[in-house]
Design an enzyme around this catalytic site. Sequence first.
Site, PDB file in Angstrom:
ATOM      1  N   LYS A   1       3.269  10.785   3.643  1.00 10.08           N
ATOM      2  CA  LYS A   1       3.284  11.450   1.406  1.00 10.08           C
ATOM      3  C   LYS A   1       3.941  12.566   2.319  1.00 10.08           C
ATOM      4  O   LYS A   1       4.317  13.480   3.871  1.00 10.08           O
ATOM      5  CB  LYS A   1       1.831  12.131   1.666  1.00 10.08           C
ATOM      6  CG  LYS A   1       0.774  11.122   1.278  1.00 10.08           C
ATOM      7  CD  LYS A   1       1.343  10.348  -0.621  1.00 10.08           C
ATOM      8  CE  LYS A   1       0.138   9.988  -1.553  1.00 10.08           C
ATOM      9  NZ  LYS A   1      -0.347   8.711  -0.057  1.00 10.08           N
TER      10      LYS A   1
ATOM     11  N   SER B   1       0.700  -1.259   0.282  1.00 13.35           N
ATOM     12  CA  SER B   1       0.325   0.155   0.111  1.00 13.35           C
ATOM     13  C   SER B   1       1.163   1.147   0.142  1.00 13.35           C
ATOM     14  O   SER B   1       0.366   2.582  -0.284  1.00 13.35           O
ATOM     15  CB  SER B   1      -0.852  -0.329   1.381  1.00 13.35           C
ATOM     16  OG  SER B   1       0.036   0.252   2.420  1.00 13.35           O
TER      17      SER B   1
END
Lengths: 234, 234
Positions: free
Chosen positions: A189, A150
């Site tokens: 992120k 993921s």
Amino acid sequence: MARKAKGLGPRHHKILKFLETTLQEQGLPPTIREIGDNTQISSTSVVNYYLEQLEAEGYIERRSGVSRGIILLKNAAGKLIEDFGRAVDNAVQTVLIPLLGNIVAGEPMPVPASDFSYYDPESGIDIARSLLPAHEAEDQLYALRVHGDSMIDAMINDGDIVVMKKTNQAKNGEMVAIWLNDRDETTLKYFYRENGHVRLQPANPTMDAIIIEDPRIVEVQGKVVLVIRQLSEN
Amino acid sequence: MARKAKGLGPRHHKILKFLETTLQEQGLPPTIREIGDNTQISSTSVVNYYLEQLEAEGYIERRSGVSRGIILLKNAAGKLIEDFGRAVDNAVQTVLIPLLGNIVAGEPMPVPASDFSYYDPESGIDIARSLLPAHEAEDQLYALRVHGDSMIDAMINDGDIVVMKKTNQAKNGEMVAIWLNDRDETTLKYFYRENGHVRLQPANPTMDAIIIEDPRIVEVQGKVVLVIRQLSEN
DNA sequence: ATGTTATCAGAACATATGTTCACTGTCAAG
DNA sequence: CTTGACAGTGAACATATGTTCTGATAACAT
């Protein structure tokens, strides 16, 4: 039986040797009487006498009044000994970071309690201190293992280890672990707060950023400090 | 103020920590009273009380009647402590791996000479030995910094550090650095030799493999052991 | 409430250990 | 020979340090 004291005599050597082996085998320096027993010196004062000479010659260091307060500086061959302190100092150029669990995309990632200085002793990874940012608070660091693919858009693979620093606010440009409230998802992120919204930029330059209009649905879990990928040897 | 004794409490940890640092800094174990002073325990009996528990839990070993007779077996994280002798011997739990240069896609990557045991000491990275495969020959290891985005398909970013082992043959399933003669390109791929041809599989599962029909144009430069990504703190 | 257990303080005690001193023997230099 | 530096003995002493005991206190189970 007199003899001019030039350099070290047999007894000096015997004592140094015994100091060395005792430190290695017992893990702590011997007492004066132990030295006497093991070097056929029957009197504590004579041992003391030799120890004074060894200290004057720079072979040992003594802490007055402290039991077993003998520190070996040079061994019988005159070679410098790393004393225990420095030896372990070196060993401690490495920081043990607790491995708290796994990152799985579909479930919240483990976050340590505010004070997790005592953690689960069974798992941790060693990291050379020089790999970490200079003034990082060591006790705020923890590690997680990534499960699944993921995090590919963060250039992080299945099995990689991510070292994080606990924090709940991100500065622009930092890579952070984020829990997205609205879609029940953990993601890594680069974080940018820009005029009202939050932009989450994947590390992989071929992928597009995510724009979050409502900052309340992003929960910063921690800041990524280091990523490690061990390639198993086959 | 009572508390059920489940595992180790804060004081146990404090004591273990103090034992560790004292050994490092002083070169010999502390006395019970020293422990008390440094852990806000005002009574020797209480220190003794905790030491007994730590011994029962296997964290330390005590020599009865011996001053400073405390031997640290496991540290606060539960990690086994090497005894003094071994600690002095491998003062370095950390390996300094020479950083030989950069990987740039368009040019051959630096490969060390066959004997590169003396390398430029100013550039190198510390790696905790425990991060490396167990029986890896340390002197065959070197590190390279990746420049540019050319290794994205290997899940390796600009700036990442790749630790390699010098070798010119690859076993199936290993990630290796390869110089492709025909296109003047360095690449990192999983290596598979399959009925006559060579398959180079990108680490990124979303990307396709490269099939090389002529094995002569692949030159194996080394095997990837570890990938490290440091996120700079801003 | 009551008793039990874990935790803690303070002191007394025993002993392990460093320090010092008075004394002896040897040898080489004056 | 005498003297002094060196080497050594043995014991006494001071204190650093481990051990143990008597009580207190608070949380918890009954």
